[in-house]
Design a protein around this motif. Structure first.
Motif, PDB file in Angstrom:
ATOM      1  N   ILE A 141     -11.439 -26.988 -16.884  1.00  0.00           N
ATOM      2  CA  ILE A 141     -10.171 -26.524 -16.299  1.00  0.00           C
ATOM      3  C   ILE A 141     -10.155 -24.991 -16.233  1.00  0.00           C
ATOM      4  O   ILE A 141      -9.856 -24.401 -15.188  1.00  0.00           O
ATOM      5  N   ASP A 142     -10.486 -24.355 -17.362  1.00  0.00           N
ATOM      6  CA  ASP A 142     -10.467 -22.878 -17.402  1.00  0.00           C
ATOM      7  C   ASP A 142     -11.426 -22.300 -16.367  1.00  0.00           C
ATOM      8  O   ASP A 142     -11.120 -21.312 -15.697  1.00  0.00           O
ATOM      9  N   ASN A 143     -12.598 -22.930 -16.240  1.00  0.00           N
ATOM     10  CA  ASN A 143     -13.578 -22.432 -15.280  1.00  0.00           C
ATOM     11  C   ASN A 143     -13.033 -22.521 -13.852  1.00  0.00           C
ATOM     12  O   ASN A 143     -13.090 -21.549 -13.097  1.00  0.00           O
ATOM     13  N   ASN A 144     -12.474 -23.671 -13.480  1.00  0.00           N
ATOM     14  CA  ASN A 144     -11.971 -23.826 -12.105  1.00  0.00           C
ATOM     15  C   ASN A 144     -10.832 -22.857 -11.808  1.00  0.00           C
ATOM     16  O   ASN A 144     -10.763 -22.278 -10.719  1.00  0.00           O
ATOM     17  N   ILE A 145      -9.944 -22.693 -12.774  1.00  0.00           N
ATOM     18  CA  ILE A 145      -8.826 -21.759 -12.559  1.00  0.00           C
ATOM     19  C   ILE A 145      -9.375 -20.346 -12.338  1.00  0.00           C
ATOM     20  O   ILE A 145      -8.973 -19.643 -11.404  1.00  0.00           O
ATOM     21  N   ASN A 175      -2.016 -25.706 -17.817  1.00  0.00           N
ATOM     22  CA  ASN A 175      -1.971 -24.281 -18.207  1.00  0.00           C
ATOM     23  C   ASN A 175      -0.702 -23.611 -17.683  1.00  0.00           C
ATOM     24  O   ASN A 175      -0.501 -23.523 -16.478  1.00  0.00           O
ATOM     25  N   ASP A 176       0.149 -23.160 -18.591  1.00  0.00           N
ATOM     26  CA  ASP A 176       1.433 -22.597 -18.193  1.00  0.00           C
ATOM     27  C   ASP A 176       1.417 -21.080 -18.083  1.00  0.00           C
ATOM     28  O   ASP A 176       2.448 -20.474 -17.830  1.00  0.00           O
ATOM     29  N   ASP A 177       0.249 -20.474 -18.305  1.00  0.00           N
ATOM     30  CA  ASP A 177       0.198 -19.015 -18.204  1.00  0.00           C
ATOM     31  C   ASP A 177       0.194 -18.610 -16.728  1.00  0.00           C
ATOM     32  O   ASP A 177       0.230 -19.458 -15.825  1.00  0.00           O
ATOM     33  N   GLU A 178       0.125 -17.312 -16.496  1.00  0.00           N
ATOM     34  CA  GLU A 178       0.184 -16.800 -15.123  1.00  0.00           C
ATOM     35  C   GLU A 178      -0.960 -17.357 -14.269  1.00  0.00           C
ATOM     36  O   GLU A 178      -0.775 -17.712 -13.105  1.00  0.00           O
ATOM     37  N   ARG A 236      -1.872 -23.413  -9.378  1.00  0.00           N
ATOM     38  CA  ARG A 236      -1.077 -24.537  -8.847  1.00  0.00           C
ATOM     39  C   ARG A 236      -0.314 -24.143  -7.578  1.00  0.00           C
ATOM     40  O   ARG A 236      -0.148 -24.940  -6.669  1.00  0.00           O
ATOM     41  N   GLN A 237       0.145 -22.874  -7.535  1.00  0.00           N
ATOM     42  CA  GLN A 237       0.896 -22.430  -6.344  1.00  0.00           C
ATOM     43  C   GLN A 237       0.059 -22.522  -5.074  1.00  0.00           C
ATOM     44  O   GLN A 237       0.561 -22.797  -3.995  1.00  0.00           O
ATOM     45  N   ARG A 238      -1.240 -22.271  -5.191  1.00  0.00           N
ATOM     46  CA  ARG A 238      -2.078 -22.233  -3.979  1.00  0.00           C
ATOM     47  C   ARG A 238      -2.788 -23.556  -3.719  1.00  0.00           C
ATOM     48  O   ARG A 238      -3.537 -23.685  -2.759  1.00  0.00           O
ATOM     49  N   LEU A 239      -2.541 -24.527  -4.587  1.00  0.00           N
ATOM     50  CA  LEU A 239      -3.244 -25.811  -4.471  1.00  0.00           C
ATOM     51  C   LEU A 239      -2.564 -26.717  -3.432  1.00  0.00           C
ATOM     52  O   LEU A 239      -1.354 -26.903  -3.456  1.00  0.00           O
TER      53      LEU A 239
END
Ligand code: SF4
Ligand code: SF4
Length: 439
Positions: A264-268, A295-298, A304-307
């Motif tokens: 998850i961290d890698n994809n973000i 993940n609720d951080d920035e 998620r906004q651009r997904l």
């Protein structure tokens, strides 16, 4: 004056954000509304194979801290994780989340036990030890989908295996069955060997730039869908980036109680580093997982906004003047559980297909019942998966369509193992583009 009449209260410094209410497993009302939508109840017709009963088992583990029996464990594991029960539950039971938490807890306990069994012992035949060998194979498969470079290097060997016709003798030997790999092997199609390019320029006047999520194995095994996606996006004016550092979405890990945090961290990080208007996914199974990255951080919020689901994106940005060529095909739409029950955007597929003049579009009957693919379920529970596929086969035959479309690669591969003609709706759309751009 009575103290309790004092209605004043201190204003909180920060506004309190009320998120969606997620009841815990102990709050199931046992109303049974979920029972008829459960595919395993359809198969077994017993209460132990219902969401209601599984929630009870989950409650024992997560809420009451009680041990569960081997039987309860087995019925819990039989869940396809289709999440149809979530969509009808009046208590809004977050079944998917509860199930993942339960698997993680069970895996933690199991890993302590299994770590005490040496690998050499796992190679010995019979009983539990042979089960251990299968678990080693599953672990190997997990490592492979985590490491795209290893996977890429394995592909030429797979091509040789398919070309030399080794399938028949190996199947006959019975070894694949013993290793529980027969169903995985039956799904193998000829893989694409080359990796995709990093960038595909827009054909028309450029309107923007998007990134394509390809995940772990789709680049090799679902190349047609990815090329169709790129072709469609380029045609409507979008440059497409395919970052090679991206990896598996983590769904299979998470649903099997393993940590998906690293993936998850890698994809973000990989997608957030790109200057793009949107990140698009083509497989609804991956899309469901990506849309639920917690993940609720920035960084998590930006991701998620651009997904976007690609069907929704294409529909939103379809140019007024773009006419597809006509087709007289009869198409039946399969709605994957990840699309119906998690993304809840299946209507976008119908709306997109309507852009093909003359196409006859119908909904596959019983779309609310899982086809049995269930991510890795078709491999871990082959008998149940086959029975659910047979039920789907009946409705596919009854639909007498020329083609069945499914927005999830996993469902398509599972259904095609029965020699159906199931393809991604994007493939159908791309074939009807007036000016095809080869990529
Ligand atoms: S519908 Fe919800 S509340 Fe009712 S039995 Fe099923 S899980 Fe429990
Ligand atoms: S997720 Fe699907 S298989 Fe599992 S309990 Fe719910 S309806 Fe049944």
């Amino acid at each position: 004056m009575f103290d309790f009449m004092d209605m004043s209260y201190d204003e909180p410094d920060e506004p309190i954000e009320l998120g969606p209410y997620i009841p815990d497993a102990g709050e199931c009302m046992r109303c049974g509304i979920c029972v008829s939508s459960c595919p395993t109840f359809r198969l077994f017709r017993i209460d132990e194979e219902t969401p209601r009963r599984r929630i009870r088992t989950i409650s024992k583990l997560l809420v009451e801290n009680l041990p569960i029996s081997a039987d309860e464990r087995q019925h819990l594991d039989n869940c396809v994780q289709c999440r149809a029960c979530e969509t009808v539950c009046p208590s809004r039971m977050a079944y998917g989340q509860l199930f993942d938490q339960t698997q993680a807890q069970l895996n933690l306990k199991a890993s302590v036990e299994h770590s005490k069994i040496p690998f050499a012992q796992s190679l010995s035949k019979g009983g539990r030890d042979f089960g251990m060998l299968t678990k080693w194979m599953v672990t190997l498969a997990f490592r492979l989908i985590e490491n795209k470079e290893w996977l890429r290097r394995l592909m030429p060997l797979l091509v040789v295996y398919l070309k030399l016709g080794l399938q028949k003798p190996l199947r006959r030997s019975g070894l694949l069955k013993k290793l529980h790999l027969a169903d995985a092997e039956a799904l193998l199609g000829k893989p694409a060997l080359q990796t995709l390019a990093v960038s595909y320029p827009a054909n028309a006047t450029k309107r923007g730039r998007v990134a394509l999520f390809t995940g772990c194995i789709a680049e090799h095994f679902d190349r047609e869908t990815l090329l169709a996606a790129i072709n469609l996006l380029n045609t409507i004016g979008y440059e497409v980036l395919v970052p090679p550092q991206q990896g598996c979405c983590g769904a299979i890990h998470q649903h099997n109680g393993q940590s998906a945090a690293g993936l998850i961290d890698n994809n973000i990080a990989v997608f957030n580093a790109l200057d793009v208007d949107a990140v698009l996914h083509t497989a609804t199974g991956c899309g469901a997982m990506l849309s639920e990255y917690q993940n609720d951080d920035e960084a998590g919020q930006l991701f998620r906004q651009r997904l976007y689901d690609i069907n929704e994106f294409l529909l939103k940005y379809w140019p007024d003047g773009l006419q597809l060529t006509a087709s007289e095909l009869k198409v039946a739409v399969h709605e994957p559980c990840s699309q119906r029950n998690v993304l809840k955007n299946q209507q976008a597929v119908y709306a997109l297909l309507q852009k093909i003049p003359g196409l006859s579009i119908s909904t596959l009957a019983d779309n609310h019942i899982c086809c049995g693919a269930g991510g890795s379920y078709m491999l871990t529970h082959p008998d149940n998966a086959r029975q659910l596929r047979a039920l789907k086969q009946q409705v596919i035959t009854a639909a007498s369509a020329d083609v069945v479309v499914s927005g999830n690669f996993g469902c398509g591969a599972h259904l095609n193992a029965d020699e159906h003609k199931v393809e991604h709706p994007l493939q159908l759309l791309a074939r009807q583009l007036p000016v095809s751009v080869l990529v």
